[in-house]
Design an enzyme around this catalytic site. Structure first.
Site, PDB file in Angstrom:
ATOM      1  N   ARG A 103     -75.056  24.551  -3.607  1.00  0.00           N
ATOM      2  CA  ARG A 103     -74.613  23.352  -2.891  1.00  0.00           C
ATOM      3  C   ARG A 103     -75.499  23.090  -1.671  1.00  0.00           C
ATOM      4  O   ARG A 103     -75.728  21.937  -1.294  1.00  0.00           O
ATOM      5  CB  ARG A 103     -73.130  23.423  -2.510  1.00  0.00           C
TER       6      ARG A 103
ATOM      7  N   GLU B  22     -63.286  18.246   2.423  1.00  0.00           N
ATOM      8  CA  GLU B  22     -64.400  18.894   3.113  1.00  0.00           C
ATOM      9  C   GLU B  22     -65.322  17.968   3.904  1.00  0.00           C
ATOM     10  O   GLU B  22     -65.779  18.345   4.984  1.00  0.00           O
ATOM     11  CB  GLU B  22     -65.260  19.665   2.092  1.00  0.00           C
TER      12      GLU B  22
HETATM   13  N1  MTE Z   1     -56.597  21.387   4.838  1.00  0.00           N
HETATM   14  C1  MTE Z   1     -55.642  22.262   5.185  1.00  0.00           C
HETATM   15  N2  MTE Z   1     -54.616  21.837   5.944  1.00  0.00           N
HETATM   16  N3  MTE Z   1     -55.691  23.579   4.814  1.00  0.00           N
HETATM   17  C2  MTE Z   1     -56.753  24.061   4.072  1.00  0.00           C
HETATM   18  O1  MTE Z   1     -56.790  25.250   3.744  1.00  0.00           O
HETATM   19  N4  MTE Z   1     -58.878  23.537   2.930  1.00  0.00           N
HETATM   20  C3  MTE Z   1     -60.038  22.649   2.901  1.00  0.00           C
HETATM   21  C4  MTE Z   1     -59.586  21.196   2.759  1.00  0.00           C
HETATM   22  N5  MTE Z   1     -58.573  20.881   3.726  1.00  0.00           N
HETATM   23  C5  MTE Z   1     -57.777  23.147   3.679  1.00  0.00           C
HETATM   24  C6  MTE Z   1     -57.638  21.797   4.085  1.00  0.00           C
HETATM   25  C7  MTE Z   1     -60.953  22.958   1.809  1.00  0.00           C
HETATM   26  S1  MTE Z   1     -62.096  24.156   2.032  1.00  0.00           S
HETATM   27  C8  MTE Z   1     -60.927  22.265   0.638  1.00  0.00           C
HETATM   28  S2  MTE Z   1     -62.036  22.569  -0.589  1.00  0.00           S
HETATM   29  C9  MTE Z   1     -59.929  21.235   0.375  1.00  0.00           C
HETATM   30  O2  MTE Z   1     -59.031  21.046   1.461  1.00  0.00           O
HETATM   31  C10 MTE Z   1     -59.151  21.659  -0.866  1.00  0.00           C
HETATM   32  O3  MTE Z   1     -58.145  20.778  -1.169  1.00  0.00           O
HETATM   33  P1  MTE Z   1     -58.404  19.394  -1.941  1.00  0.00           P
HETATM   34  O4  MTE Z   1     -59.308  19.705  -3.067  1.00  0.00           O
HETATM   35  O5  MTE Z   1     -57.064  18.979  -2.343  1.00  0.00           O
HETATM   36  O6  MTE Z   1     -59.050  18.484  -0.960  1.00  0.00           O
HETATM   37  N1  HPA Z   2     -67.364  23.872  -4.302  1.00  0.00           N
HETATM   38  C1  HPA Z   2     -66.360  24.642  -3.863  1.00  0.00           C
HETATM   39  N2  HPA Z   2     -65.985  25.729  -4.447  1.00  0.00           N
HETATM   40  C2  HPA Z   2     -66.636  26.097  -5.552  1.00  0.00           C
HETATM   41  C3  HPA Z   2     -67.687  25.346  -6.051  1.00  0.00           C
HETATM   42  C4  HPA Z   2     -68.068  24.161  -5.398  1.00  0.00           C
HETATM   43  O1  HPA Z   2     -68.986  23.440  -5.785  1.00  0.00           O
HETATM   44  N3  HPA Z   2     -68.144  25.970  -7.134  1.00  0.00           N
HETATM   45  C5  HPA Z   2     -67.394  27.081  -7.262  1.00  0.00           C
HETATM   46  N4  HPA Z   2     -66.479  27.162  -6.323  1.00  0.00           N
HETATM   47 MO1  MOS Z   3     -63.133  24.659  -0.200  1.00  0.00          MO
HETATM   48  S1  MOS Z   3     -64.636  25.705   0.657  1.00  0.00           S
HETATM   49  O1  MOS Z   3     -64.100  24.286  -1.611  1.00  0.00           O
HETATM   50  O2  MOS Z   3     -62.105  25.912  -0.705  1.00  0.00           O
END
Ligand code: MTE
Ligand code: HPA
Ligand code: MOS
Length: 755
Positions: free
Chosen positions: A304, A705
Site C-alpha cells: 500500500r 482511514e
Molecule cells: N474508528 C473507530 N472508532 N475505531 C476504530 O478502531 N478503525 C479505523 C477506522 N475507524 C477504527 C475507526 C480503521 S484502521 C479502519 S480500517 C476502519 O475504521 C475500519 O472500519 P470500516 O472498514 O468500517 O471503515
Molecule cells: N488494507 C488494510 N488491511 C489489509 C489490507 C489492506 O489493503 N490488506 C490486508 N489487510
Molecule cells: Mo485498518 S489499518 O485497515 O484496520
C-alpha cells in the site's frame, strides 16, 4: 440516524470482552514475555512459579498440540518462543491460574537465561545486512531517470516517520470456553474473526469447524487487532484445549504496549524533479520499512505504501522501491492508513523541500500537480478524481488566501508566537490491495413477527459499521430501523470473512446485506402480487406498507411476512458480494486494484510558542469527498477522529525503543496522545457530495482511514511557523514534531551564533 450503540455506550451498557459474564471454573492466563530482544534461551526455570499460589499450569512451546505458528502472510512467527527469542515482549510461557492477580504474581517468579545475539532496531541497517521479510518491490511509471535530465529543479533528501501505538481503549484479550466434543468457543477482541479461527485451528491442530469465534464489538482496533488478536486467542484456546476449562486473558495496558506491534516506522529517500512551471516531472523514492521480527501484515502494508507513493498528485515519471526490513522489535502491523500515511509524508516532504529552495509556499507546487480524471496512477489505474474539486472548494470556502495573509500579519506583529499554515490533499484507494480479500457475506433472517436479524462478517469497533448495515436493511425493506437487529460477528454464522479493515467493511458487508435483503424483498413482492392479485411489478414497499402502483394497499409488512411464511416462502437469505472490476498483476505491478479513490483537502493552521516550543492547532478546515454520505453523523466522527489520530502521529506521539530493543515509551506517562487540550480548537468539515457513480454502498464512500492523512498537514504547518521565527533553519523531515524538536529547530542556528 444516530449510531445505534450511542445510548448503550453512554450508559456503560455496551458489552466488550471484559463484560462477558464468566462461567464457573474460569481460569486466567498471563504470558511471560522475553526481556531480551534477540537471543537463544539457554534455561527456563518455572519451579518457583509453579509453586506460586493458585497456579494451575504453565505452558511452553512444547505443549502446542498443532503447529507453533501464527504467521498470517508468511509462516515466520512462532506463537511461543521455542529456542530463539526475536523481540522483547515475545511470549515465552503462559501461566494459567485461578485469578488474574495470581497469574501475574506467578509470572514474576519465572526465570529465564538468554544468551544474547546482535540486536537490530534500524531498518536501514537490517536492509544492509540482507535482513528482508520479502523481496523488495518496485513500481514504475514512465522513465524517471531520463525525465530528471530535463528537470529545471531537482532535490533529494531523507524522511523519517516513527511508529504509533494503537491505544485502542479496550486492550487485547480473549476468553475461550470448552464446548461439546472438543469444540471451543472463542470470544475475541479481534477485527478478524476468521484470522483468529484459522490461527487457533493451526495451533491446536483442529479443523476450523471446531472453533466458533464470536465478537460483539471492540473498544477500538485501528488495525492493531487485524492480525494481532490471534496471539491471545490462540494462547487461551491452547489452555482450554488442555485443561477443558474456560480461560480468559485480558492484557494490562503496559503488557499490551510492550508485546504488540505498532504502526511501521519508515526511513525513506526521495528525489523530486520539477520543470519551470513547477510541474513535478519525475519522482523517485526508496522506502525502508521497519517490519519488526516477523512478517505479520508488513508485506501488505509495504504494497500500500507503493500504491500511494504519489499521494494525490499526477507524476508522469515515477520509480518507487520498498524494502520490508526485519528488526528485533515486536512485529509491526496494520494501523489506520496501512502504509499510506508513511508514503504521503515522504512526497509532501519532497514538495516542502522544493518549496523551501524555491522560496515559495508548498501549496504552489501541490496545487499545480493534483491528479485529474483520466490521469494514471503509478500502478496503472486511471483516476476518477475529485482532487481539484476538493482543493478549490477548500481554498474558496475557507478563504485560503486571506488565511495566509492573516498568518503573515500575525507573524509580523508577534515575536514570541508564530503561526504556520499548510494544505494537505489526500487520495486513498478503497479495496484490500489483495483482490481476493474483497468479498463478504451477510445472513438475513426475517422472523414471522416482521423483525429482522442480520449477521455479517463486519466487526463493529466504534466506526459505526453496524449502524450502516442496519440502514441498508431498513432502506431496502423500507421498514422501521427499530425492528432490525445486527448480531455479533460469528464464524459459525458467517464463514471465511476478511478482517474488518481497509475502510471497506461497510462497502463489502453492506453490499452483501443489500443483496440478501433484495432477494428476500423480491420473494415478498411475488407473494404480495399473488395475495393482492396484481402483477409483481406493481408492488412496492414503503414505510412498512405494501403499495400497489404507489398506492397503499390493505396489507402491511407484518402481514406480508406472515403470508410468505404460510406459503412456505423462504424468509432468509445468505448474500454474497465480491467487488467487481478490480484486478492486479503483481508481476507487472499494474492493474486496477481499487474500487474507487477517496479525495480531500485540509487546511491546517498552527501556533507555536517560540520560548517553549509548545504548540496549538488553531483549526483544521476540510473539504472531504464523501461521494454521497449515508450517515453524516458517523462520517463526521470518522473524519474528526482520523484527523486527531493523524496529528498525534505527526506531532506528539513518540514511540521510543532503545538500542536494546526495549520499549521506553511503555505507558501513558511516557507516551503522549492527543487529549482535549491538544486537539485542534476548530475542525470544520465540508461534505463534498458528488453525484458521480461509484462502487460504494449507496454511493457513500468509505471514510475510515483516509482522513488520518490530513494530520500530516500539522507537521508542515508547524514547519512553516518555525520557518517564520528562524528562517535559516532547515527543519529535518523527521516526525513526530515534538515540542522538544520544535524548540531545537527554533533556536538551533541562533544558539550556535551565540556560542
Ligand atoms: N474508528 C473507530 N472508532 N475505531 C476504530 O478502531 N478503525 C479505523 C477506522 N475507524 C477504527 C475507526 C480503521 S484502521 C479502519 S480500517 C476502519 O475504521 C475500519 O472500519 P470500516 O472498514 O468500517 O471503515
Ligand atoms: N488494507 C488494510 N488491511 C489489509 C489490507 C489492506 O489493503 N490488506 C490486508 N489487510
Ligand atoms: Mo485498518 S489499518 O485497515 O484496520
Amino acid at each position: 440516524m444516530k449510531n445505534i450503540d450511542s445510548s448503550n455506550h453512554l450508559r456503560g451498557q455496551s458489552i466488550y470482552l471484559d463484560d462477558i459474564p464468566l462461567l464457573t471454573g474460569t481460569l486466567f492466563a498471563v504470558a511471560f514475555d522475553s526481556p531480551i530482544a534477540h537471543g537463544v534461551i539457554t534455561k527456563l526455570d518455572l519451579t518457583e512459579a509453579l509453586d506460586s499460589e493458585g497456579v494451575v499450569r504453565i505452558f511452553t512451546a512444547k505443549d502446542i498440540p498443532g503447529e507453533n505458528q501464527i504467521g498470517g502472510i508468511i509462516p515466520d512467527e512462532p506463537l511461543i518462543a521455542d529456542h530463539h527469542v526475536h523481540f522483547c515482549g515475545m511470549p515465552v510461557a503462559l501461566v494459567v491460574a485461578e485469578s488474574d492477580e495470581l497469574a501475574r504474581m506467578a509470572v514474576k517468579k519465572i526465570k529465564v537465561e538468554i544468551s544474547p545475539l546482535p540486536i537490530i532496531t534500524d531498518p536501514r541497517e537490517a536492509q544492509q545486512k540482507g535482513e528482508l521479510i520479502v523481496q523488495p518491490r518496485t513500481f514504475t511509471l514512465g522513465n524517471s531517470a531520463d525525465a530528471f535530465e530535463n528537470c529545471v529543479h531537482v532535490f533529494e533528501g531523507k524522511v523519517d516517520s516513527n511508529g504509533q501505538e494503537h491505544l485502542y481503549i479496550e486492550t487485547q484479550g480473549a476468553y475461550t470456553v470448552p464446548m461439546e466434543n472438543g469444540a471451543i468457543k472463542i470470544y475475541s477482541s479481534t477485527q478478524g474473526p476468521t484470522a483468529v479461527q484459522r490461527a487457533c485451528a493451526k495451533v491446536l491442530g483442529l479443523p476450523m469447524h471446531m472453533l466458533e469465534v464470536d465478537v460483539t464489538r471492540l473498544g477500538g482496533g485501528f488495525g492493531g487487532k487485524e492480525d494481532q488478536a490471534n496471539t491471545w486467542a490462540a494462547l487461551c484456546a491452547m489452555a482450554t484445549y488442555h485443561l477443558k476449562r474456560p480461560v480468559k486473558y485480558s492484557l494490562h495496558r503496559m503488557e499490551d504496549m510492550r508485546m504488540t506491534g505498532k504502526r511501521h516506522p519508515y526511513s525513506s529517500d526521495y528525489k523530486i524533479g520539477l520543470d519551470k512551471d513547477l510541474k513535478i516531472v519525475a519522482y523517485e523514492a526508496t522506502f525502508f520499512q521497519n517490519a519488526g521480527a516477523a512478517a505479520d501484515l508488513s508485506p501488505a502494508v509495504l504494497e500500500r505504501t507503493l500504491f500511494h507513493c504519489t499521494n494525490s498528485y499526477f507524476v508522469p515519471n515515477v520509480k518507487a522501491t520498498a524494502y520490508s526490513c526485519r528488526t528485533n522489535l515486536p512485529p509491526n502491523t496494520a494501523f489506520r492508513g496501512f502504509g499510506g500515511p508513511q508514503e504521503m509524508f515522504v512526497i509532501e516532504s519532497a514538495i516542502a523541500h522544493a518549496a523551501d529552495e524555491l522560496g515559495i509556499h508548498p501549496s504552489e507546487i501541490q496545487k499545480r500537480n493534483l491528479i485529474r480524471t483520466g490521469d494514471e496512477y503509478p500502478y496503472g489505474q486511471i483516476a476518477v478524481s475529485e482532487a481539484t474539486e476538493c482543493w478549490e472548494k477548500a481554498e474558496k470556502l475557507f478563504d485560503f488566501e486571506k488565511a495566509k495573509k492573516d498568518v503573515a500579519k500575525f507573524n509580523s506583529e508577534n515575536h514570541l508566537y508564530k503561526k504556520g499554515i499548510a494544505l494537505m490533499p489526500i487520495s486513498f484507494g478503497i479495496s484490500f490491495t489483495k483482490t481476493l480479500m474483497n468479498q463478504a457475506r451477510s445472513l438475513v433472517h426475517v422472523y414471522t413477527d416482521g423483525s429482522v436479524n442480520i449477521s455479517t462478517g463486519a466487526v463493529e469497533m466504534g466506526q459505526g459499521v453496524n449502524t450502516k448495515i442496519l440502514q441498508v436493511a431498513a432502506q431496502v425493506f423500507s421498514i422501521n430501523p427499530d425492528s432490525i437487529r445486527v448480531n455479533s460477528t460469528n464464524t459459525f454464522r458467517i464463514a471465511n470473512t476478511s478482517p474488518s479493515a481497509a475502510s471497506a467493511t461497510a462497502d463489502l458487508n453492506g453490499r452483501a446485506t443489500q443483496i440478501a435483503c433484495e432477494a428476500i424483498l423480491n420473494r415478498l413482492k411475488d407473494v404480495a402480487a399473488i395475495e393482492l392479485n396484481v402483477a409483481a411489478e406493481k408492488i412496492s414497499l414503503k414505510d412498512q406498507c405494501v403499495l400497489i402502483d404507489g398506492i397503499k394497499s390493505a396489507m402491511d409488512w407484518k402481514q406480508l411476512v406472515m403470508a410468505a411464511f404460510l406459503r412456505r416462502v423462504s424468509l432468509s437469505e445468505h448474500g454474497h458480494y465480491a467487488t467487481p472490476e478490480i484486478h492486479f498483476d503483481p508481476k507487472k505491478e499494474k492493474g486496477h486494484p481499487f474500487a474507487y479513490h477517496v479525495y480531500g483537502s485540509a487546511i491546517v493552521t498552527a501556533t507555536i510558542d517560540c520560548l517553549r516550543g509548545t504548540y496549538e492547532f488553531d483549526s483544521v478546515n476540510v473539504v472531504h469527498d464523501f461521494g454521497s454520505s449515508m450517515n453524516v453523523i458517523i462520517d463526521r466522527g470518522q473524519v474528526e477522529g482520523g484527523i486527531v489520530q493523524g496529528i498525534g502521529w505527526m506531532t506528539m506521539e513518540e514511540v521510543i525503543y532503545d538500542k536494546e530493543g526495549r520499549l521506553r515509551s511503555n505507558a501513558l506517562s511516557t507516551y503522549k496522545v492527543p487529549d482535549v487540550y491538544s486537539v485542534p480548537k476548530e475542525i470544520n468539515i465540508d461534505f463534498l457530495q458528488t453525484s458521480k457513480d461509484n462502487l460504494a454502498i449507496f454511493r457513500s464512500k468509505a471514510v475510515g482511514e483516509p482522513p488520518l492523512m490530513y494530520g500530516i498537514g500539522a507537521f508542515f504547518a508547524l514547519r512553516e511557523a518555525i520557518k517564520s521565527f528562524n528562517p535559516e533553519v532547515k527543519t529535518a523531515f523527521d516526525s513526530p514534531m515534538t515540542p522538544e524538536k520544535v524548540l531545537m529547530a527554533l533556536h538551533s542556528r541562533k544558539l550556535k551564533m551565540n556560542n
